[in-house]
Write a protein that holds these residues in place. Structure first.
Motif, PDB file in Angstrom:
ATOM      1  N   UNK A  55     -43.543  49.484  30.492  1.00 49.08           N
ATOM      2  CA  UNK A  55     -43.700  48.450  29.594  1.00 49.08           C
ATOM      3  C   UNK A  55     -42.594  47.272  30.429  1.00 49.08           C
ATOM      4  N   UNK A  56     -43.285  46.381  30.969  1.00 47.85           N
ATOM      5  CA  UNK A  56     -42.467  45.280  31.816  1.00 47.85           C
ATOM      6  C   UNK A  56     -41.957  44.254  31.227  1.00 47.85           C
ATOM      7  N   UNK A  57     -42.411  43.930  29.825  1.00 47.74           N
ATOM      8  CA  UNK A  57     -41.880  42.923  29.017  1.00 47.74           C
ATOM      9  C   UNK A  57     -41.338  43.151  27.934  1.00 47.74           C
ATOM     10  N   UNK A  79     -45.885  31.880  19.977  1.00 50.71           N
ATOM     11  CA  UNK A  79     -44.910  31.716  21.175  1.00 50.71           C
ATOM     12  C   UNK A  79     -44.569  32.586  21.960  1.00 50.71           C
ATOM     13  N   UNK A  80     -44.416  33.750  21.566  1.00 52.63           N
ATOM     14  CA  UNK A  80     -44.163  35.119  21.874  1.00 52.63           C
ATOM     15  C   UNK A  80     -45.339  35.618  22.844  1.00 52.63           C
ATOM     16  N   UNK A  81     -46.399  35.367  22.684  1.00 51.53           N
ATOM     17  CA  UNK A  81     -47.699  35.584  23.683  1.00 51.53           C
ATOM     18  C   UNK A  81     -47.434  34.604  24.693  1.00 51.53           C
ATOM     19  N   UNK A  82     -47.134  33.382  24.550  1.00 49.94           N
ATOM     20  CA  UNK A  82     -46.839  32.561  25.936  1.00 49.94           C
ATOM     21  C   UNK A  82     -45.855  33.226  26.713  1.00 49.94           C
ATOM     22  N   UNK A  83     -44.831  33.503  26.166  1.00 50.63           N
ATOM     23  CA  UNK A  83     -43.539  34.264  26.815  1.00 50.63           C
ATOM     24  C   UNK A  83     -43.976  35.584  27.511  1.00 50.63           C
ATOM     25  N   UNK A  84     -44.846  36.121  26.967  1.00 54.54           N
ATOM     26  CA  UNK A  84     -45.174  37.156  27.584  1.00 54.54           C
ATOM     27  C   UNK A  84     -46.028  37.004  28.888  1.00 54.54           C
ATOM     28  N   UNK A  85     -47.010  36.188  28.529  1.00 51.03           N
ATOM     29  CA  UNK A  85     -47.878  35.986  29.709  1.00 51.03           C
ATOM     30  C   UNK A  85     -47.032  35.316  30.871  1.00 51.03           C
ATOM     31  N   UNK A  86     -46.175  34.213  30.471  1.00 45.11           N
ATOM     32  CA  UNK A  86     -45.334  33.683  31.604  1.00 45.11           C
ATOM     33  C   UNK A  86     -44.406  34.789  32.481  1.00 45.11           C
ATOM     34  N   UNK A  87     -43.944  35.765  31.592  1.00 51.74           N
ATOM     35  CA  UNK A  87     -43.314  36.799  32.007  1.00 51.74           C
ATOM     36  C   UNK A  87     -44.003  37.567  33.198  1.00 51.74           C
ATOM     37  N   UNK A 137     -49.579  53.612  32.582  1.00 53.40           N
ATOM     38  CA  UNK A 137     -49.707  52.627  31.711  1.00 53.40           C
ATOM     39  C   UNK A 137     -49.351  51.478  32.848  1.00 53.40           C
ATOM     40  N   UNK A 138     -50.552  50.521  32.333  1.00 48.64           N
ATOM     41  CA  UNK A 138     -50.561  49.379  33.487  1.00 48.64           C
ATOM     42  C   UNK A 138     -50.730  48.018  32.621  1.00 48.64           C
ATOM     43  N   UNK A 139     -50.377  46.980  33.129  1.00 45.42           N
ATOM     44  CA  UNK A 139     -50.759  45.541  32.918  1.00 45.42           C
ATOM     45  C   UNK A 139     -51.730  45.099  33.773  1.00 45.42           C
ATOM     46  N   UNK A 153     -45.951  37.419  40.572  1.00 48.55           N
ATOM     47  CA  UNK A 153     -45.545  36.463  41.790  1.00 48.55           C
ATOM     48  C   UNK A 153     -44.314  37.252  42.633  1.00 48.55           C
ATOM     49  N   UNK A 154     -43.553  37.860  41.833  1.00 50.87           N
ATOM     50  CA  UNK A 154     -42.443  38.633  42.711  1.00 50.87           C
ATOM     51  C   UNK A 154     -43.027  39.951  43.235  1.00 50.87           C
ATOM     52  N   UNK A 155     -44.304  40.314  42.967  1.00 49.26           N
ATOM     53  CA  UNK A 155     -44.799  41.606  43.529  1.00 49.26           C
ATOM     54  C   UNK A 155     -43.944  42.734  42.856  1.00 49.26           C
ATOM     55  N   UNK A 156     -43.514  42.721  41.541  1.00 52.01           N
ATOM     56  CA  UNK A 156     -42.780  43.628  40.856  1.00 52.01           C
ATOM     57  C   UNK A 156     -43.524  44.294  39.839  1.00 52.01           C
ATOM     58  N   UNK A 157     -45.035  43.712  39.679  1.00 52.18           N
ATOM     59  CA  UNK A 157     -45.560  44.395  38.655  1.00 52.18           C
ATOM     60  C   UNK A 157     -46.616  45.667  39.052  1.00 52.18           C
ATOM     61  N   UNK A 158     -46.233  46.225  40.150  1.00 52.10           N
ATOM     62  CA  UNK A 158     -47.017  47.162  40.570  1.00 52.10           C
ATOM     63  C   UNK A 158     -46.508  48.487  39.900  1.00 52.10           C
TER      64      UNK A 158
END
Length: 322
Positions: free
Chosen positions: A176-178, A203-211, A227-229, A217-222
């Motif tokens: 869970x990344x967020x 507003x939390x959905x917006x924050x989750x998407x932005x995060x 479990x994946x996003x 973008x930082x290539x840290x979502x690998x």
């Protein structure tokens, strides 16, 4: 009418869920809690707290809170709580250690009767720092509990060293990344508010998407675990009927592997953005604020699940353009 906030506490066996409930009861004296547990007895809410029994399922605690045994359908239990006429302003639900909390969350997202009186506050996952690694390897349900939560309490940190803790934090981020992660001992969190977080608001959905965008973008979502996003973005309007039919079929056919969907939708012919949330097969769509005339309209959808076939999902989503 003010809706009653609902906090769901999940986590694997022995993680410290019941101890957390007891702390919450004492740390928030101005709250009048109703507590729903899968099992009730000396092993759960301290037996010394029990003041009297109002029925075979409703227990009153010495501080004025009430506790209810989840031995029937959730809707029936909630109805009993409301009909008991006992005043309460916050609902706590503790799931069993081997349960996927998705079914409980789905009721609060999709059932019109429940939505009229209750509002999801947050989902807290208790994690046993000492045993997380071995538990994750053996128990798939723990991955679901972590992935579906928005607040993770890393408990028993006094039993591990700093090197082990760094490894555990990486494991949690892979699941869970967020979610916010807080460390604690004996299920006691210092200097942090655990209630009235309302992590399921628009507003939390917006924050989750932005995060998630930032992580990618930082290539840290690998994610090398199951479990994946995935984040889907589309600059063209989507067709309302197409996406409704696709999402319903997608969740029905993948209900064991797709845990959550969140999104902001730009639908053709609709002047407001649509906020999308789902847990397993239950879908909730609400009207968000209007698009500004000079604002870039785009749909953004986050899918959280197990072993996502991202290329196929993205191809299907692109076919939903108006």
């Amino acid at each position: 009418m003010c809706k009653i906030p609902v906090t769901v506490v999940t986590g694997f066996l022995g993680a410290g869920k019941t101890s957390l409930l007891n702390h919450l009861i004492f740390d928030y004296p101005n709250k009048k809690f109703a507590i729903i547990e899968n099992e009730f007895g000396e092993e759960n809410i301290d037996s010394a707290l029990v003041k009297n029994i109002q029925s075979e399922d409703i227990f009153e605690l010495s501080n004025g809170c009430i506790c209810c045994n989840l031995n029937q359908d959730l809707i029936v239990v909630l109805q009993k709580l409301v009909e008991s006429k006992h005043p309460f302003n916050h609902l706590l639900i503790e799931t069993t250690g081997i349960a996927d909390p998705g079914a409980i969350l789905a009721c609060f997202i999709s059932d019109p009767i429940i939505k009229n009186q209750f509002e999801l506050d947050s989902v807290i996952c208790m994690v046993d720092a000492k045993n997380l690694g071995s538990d994750l390897e053996k128990e798939e349900v723990l991955s679901k509990q972590i992935a579906i939560s928005d607040l993770i309490l890393l408990n028993k940190v006094d039993l591990i060293n700093d090197t082990d803790k760094d490894s555990i934090l990486r494991l949690l981020r892979n699941q869970n990344q967020q979610a916010e992660i807080l460390e604690c001992q004996f299920s006691k969190v210092e200097n942090a508010e655990l209630l009235d977080r309302f992590s399921y608001k628009t507003e939390k959905v917006f924050q989750h998407i932005f995060g998630l965008e930032t992580n990618m973008n930082n290539k840290s979502a690998k994610n090398h675990h199951t479990i994946q996003n995935m984040l889907f973005t589309c600059n063209e309007p989507l067709d309302q009927m197409k996406i409704g039919m696709w999402l319903d079929a997608f969740l029905q056919f993948n209900q064991d592997t797709i845990y959550r969907v969140k999104g902001i939708l730009n639908l053709k012919g609709v002047q407001n953005r649509i906020v999308l949330q789902s847990v397993h097969t239950q879908i909730k769509a609400t009207i968000g604020k209007a698009w500004e005339p000079d604002e870039k309209r785009e749909s953004k959808i986050i899918i959280i699940g197990k072993s996502l076939n991202k290329k196929v999902i993205e191809k299907n989503l692109l076919e939903l353009k108006a």
